[in-house]
Design a protein around this motif. Structure first.
Motif, mmCIF file in Angstrom:
data_model
loop_
_atom_site.group_PDB
_atom_site.id
_atom_site.type_symbol
_atom_site.label_atom_id
_atom_site.label_comp_id
_atom_site.label_asym_id
_atom_site.label_seq_id
_atom_site.Cartn_x
_atom_site.Cartn_y
_atom_site.Cartn_z
ATOM 1 N N GLN A 45 0.830 -1.210 0.000
ATOM 2 C CA GLN A 45 0.000 0.000 0.000
ATOM 3 C C GLN A 45 0.861 1.254 0.000
ATOM 4 O OE1 GLN A 45 -2.539 -0.667 3.475
ATOM 5 N NE2 GLN A 45 -4.278 -0.611 2.072
ATOM 6 N N LEU A 46 1.904 1.256 0.807
ATOM 7 C CA LEU A 46 2.788 2.415 0.873
ATOM 8 C C LEU A 46 3.444 2.667 -0.482
ATOM 9 C CD1 LEU A 46 4.148 4.447 2.999
ATOM 10 C CD2 LEU A 46 6.093 2.924 2.777
ATOM 11 N N GLY A 51 3.521 5.809 -5.712
ATOM 12 C CA GLY A 51 3.497 5.691 -7.167
ATOM 13 C C GLY A 51 4.458 4.671 -7.735
ATOM 14 N N ASP A 52 5.028 3.840 -6.880
ATOM 15 C CA ASP A 52 5.941 2.790 -7.331
ATOM 16 C C ASP A 52 5.119 1.519 -7.572
ATOM 17 O OD1 ASP A 52 8.015 1.079 -7.869
ATOM 18 O OD2 ASP A 52 9.186 1.604 -6.086
ATOM 19 N N TYR A 53 4.366 1.525 -8.663
ATOM 20 C CA TYR A 53 3.396 0.457 -8.916
ATOM 21 C C TYR A 53 4.012 -0.924 -9.136
ATOM 22 C CZ TYR A 53 0.372 4.537 -9.440
ATOM 23 O OH TYR A 53 -0.295 5.711 -9.228
ATOM 24 N N PRO A 54 5.097 -1.050 -9.915
ATOM 25 C CA PRO A 54 5.682 -2.389 -10.074
ATOM 26 C C PRO A 54 6.144 -2.989 -8.738
ATOM 27 C CG PRO A 54 6.488 -0.930 -11.791
ATOM 28 C CD PRO A 54 5.746 -0.074 -10.799
ATOM 29 N N ALA A 55 6.762 -2.183 -7.893
ATOM 30 C CA ALA A 55 7.197 -2.678 -6.582
ATOM 31 C C ALA A 55 6.004 -2.992 -5.697
ATOM 32 C CB ALA A 55 8.115 -1.663 -5.905
ATOM 33 N N ALA A 56 4.930 -2.218 -5.824
ATOM 34 C CA ALA A 56 3.708 -2.473 -5.046
ATOM 35 C C ALA A 56 3.123 -3.830 -5.432
ATOM 36 C CB ALA A 56 2.685 -1.371 -5.270
ATOM 37 N N ILE A 57 3.083 -4.133 -6.727
ATOM 38 C CA ILE A 57 2.562 -5.424 -7.182
ATOM 39 C C ILE A 57 3.409 -6.560 -6.620
ATOM 40 C CG2 ILE A 57 2.285 -6.907 -9.226
ATOM 41 C CD1 ILE A 57 0.019 -4.900 -8.877
ATOM 42 N N GLU A 76 -6.517 -4.761 -3.426
ATOM 43 C CA GLU A 76 -5.433 -3.779 -3.517
ATOM 44 C C GLU A 76 -4.627 -3.968 -4.805
ATOM 45 O OE1 GLU A 76 -3.175 -0.487 -2.331
ATOM 46 O OE2 GLU A 76 -5.081 -1.232 -1.555
ATOM 47 N N ARG A 77 -4.371 -5.211 -5.173
ATOM 48 C CA ARG A 77 -3.670 -5.468 -6.444
ATOM 49 C C ARG A 77 -4.481 -4.943 -7.614
ATOM 50 N NH1 ARG A 77 -1.857 -11.407 -7.171
ATOM 51 N NH2 ARG A 77 -1.237 -10.574 -9.156
ATOM 52 N N ALA A 78 -5.799 -5.124 -7.574
ATOM 53 C CA ALA A 78 -6.659 -4.625 -8.654
ATOM 54 C C ALA A 78 -6.569 -3.101 -8.737
ATOM 55 C CB ALA A 78 -8.098 -5.064 -8.409
ATOM 56 N N VAL A 79 -6.522 -2.436 -7.608
ATOM 57 C CA VAL A 79 -6.388 -0.964 -7.597
ATOM 58 C C VAL A 79 -5.079 -0.560 -8.260
ATOM 59 C CG1 VAL A 79 -6.031 1.046 -6.078
ATOM 60 C CG2 VAL A 79 -7.872 -0.579 -5.584
ATOM 61 N N VAL A 80 -4.001 -1.234 -7.903
ATOM 62 C CA VAL A 80 -2.689 -0.899 -8.481
ATOM 63 C C VAL A 80 -2.687 -1.132 -9.981
ATOM 64 C CG1 VAL A 80 -0.219 -1.394 -8.453
ATOM 65 C CG2 VAL A 80 -1.488 -1.334 -6.300
ATOM 66 N N PHE A 81 -3.244 -2.268 -10.425
ATOM 67 C CA PHE A 81 -3.312 -2.531 -11.868
ATOM 68 C C PHE A 81 -4.135 -1.451 -12.589
ATOM 69 C CE2 PHE A 81 -2.175 -7.106 -10.977
ATOM 70 C CZ PHE A 81 -0.985 -7.084 -11.702
ATOM 71 N N ALA A 82 -5.222 -1.023 -11.958
ATOM 72 C CA ALA A 82 -6.045 0.032 -12.567
ATOM 73 C C ALA A 82 -5.264 1.337 -12.679
ATOM 74 C CB ALA A 82 -7.318 0.232 -11.751
ATOM 75 N N LEU A 83 -4.488 1.652 -11.664
ATOM 76 C CA LEU A 83 -3.679 2.873 -11.695
ATOM 77 C C LEU A 83 -2.581 2.797 -12.755
ATOM 78 C CD1 LEU A 83 -3.366 3.514 -7.855
ATOM 79 C CD2 LEU A 83 -4.609 4.929 -9.512
ATOM 80 N N MET A 84 -2.113 1.587 -13.006
ATOM 81 C CA MET A 84 -1.062 1.405 -14.021
ATOM 82 C C MET A 84 -1.605 1.590 -15.438
ATOM 83 S SD MET A 84 0.953 -1.816 -12.341
ATOM 84 C CE MET A 84 2.257 -1.964 -13.552
ATOM 85 N N GLY A 85 -2.920 1.444 -15.577
ATOM 86 C CA GLY A 85 -3.558 1.650 -16.861
ATOM 87 C C GLY A 85 -3.583 0.496 -17.738
#
Length: 85
Positions: A45-46, A51-57, A76-85
């Motif tokens: 989450q942090l 904005g470090d989406y690959p590391a978040a995944i 949470e993974r779905a949110v990150v993927f959505a933010l990645m576009g």
């Protein structure tokens, strides 16, 4: 409530919404010292918030390995993927 571990103090402050830049380092260290779902999930989450989406995944995948039944991790993974576009 007395919390004797810096790692647990970091988790509490982060999860309360009160965190600093130093918390990123502390959470990363916590994932190494005490690999738990809570630590990896919070770290993911942090990283998303920074904005470090690959590391978040990557962090969230590790959280999922530790608790495969966690719906919040999948969400949470779905949110990150959505933010990645």
């Amino acid at each position: 409530l007395w919390v004797d571990s810096v790692g647990n103090q970091t988790l509490l402050s982060y999860n309360s919404g009160s965190f600093s830049g130093a918390d990123r380092f502390r959470l990363e260290q916590l994932t190494k010292d005490t690999p738990s779902h809570a630590a990896w999930f919070s770290y993911g989450q942090l990283l998303r918030r920074y904005g470090d989406y690959p590391a978040a995944i990557t962090a969230l995948k590790r959280a999922e390995q530790l608790d495969p039944d966690s719906a919040e991790t999948l969400a949470e993974r779905a949110v990150v993927f959505a933010l990645m576009g």
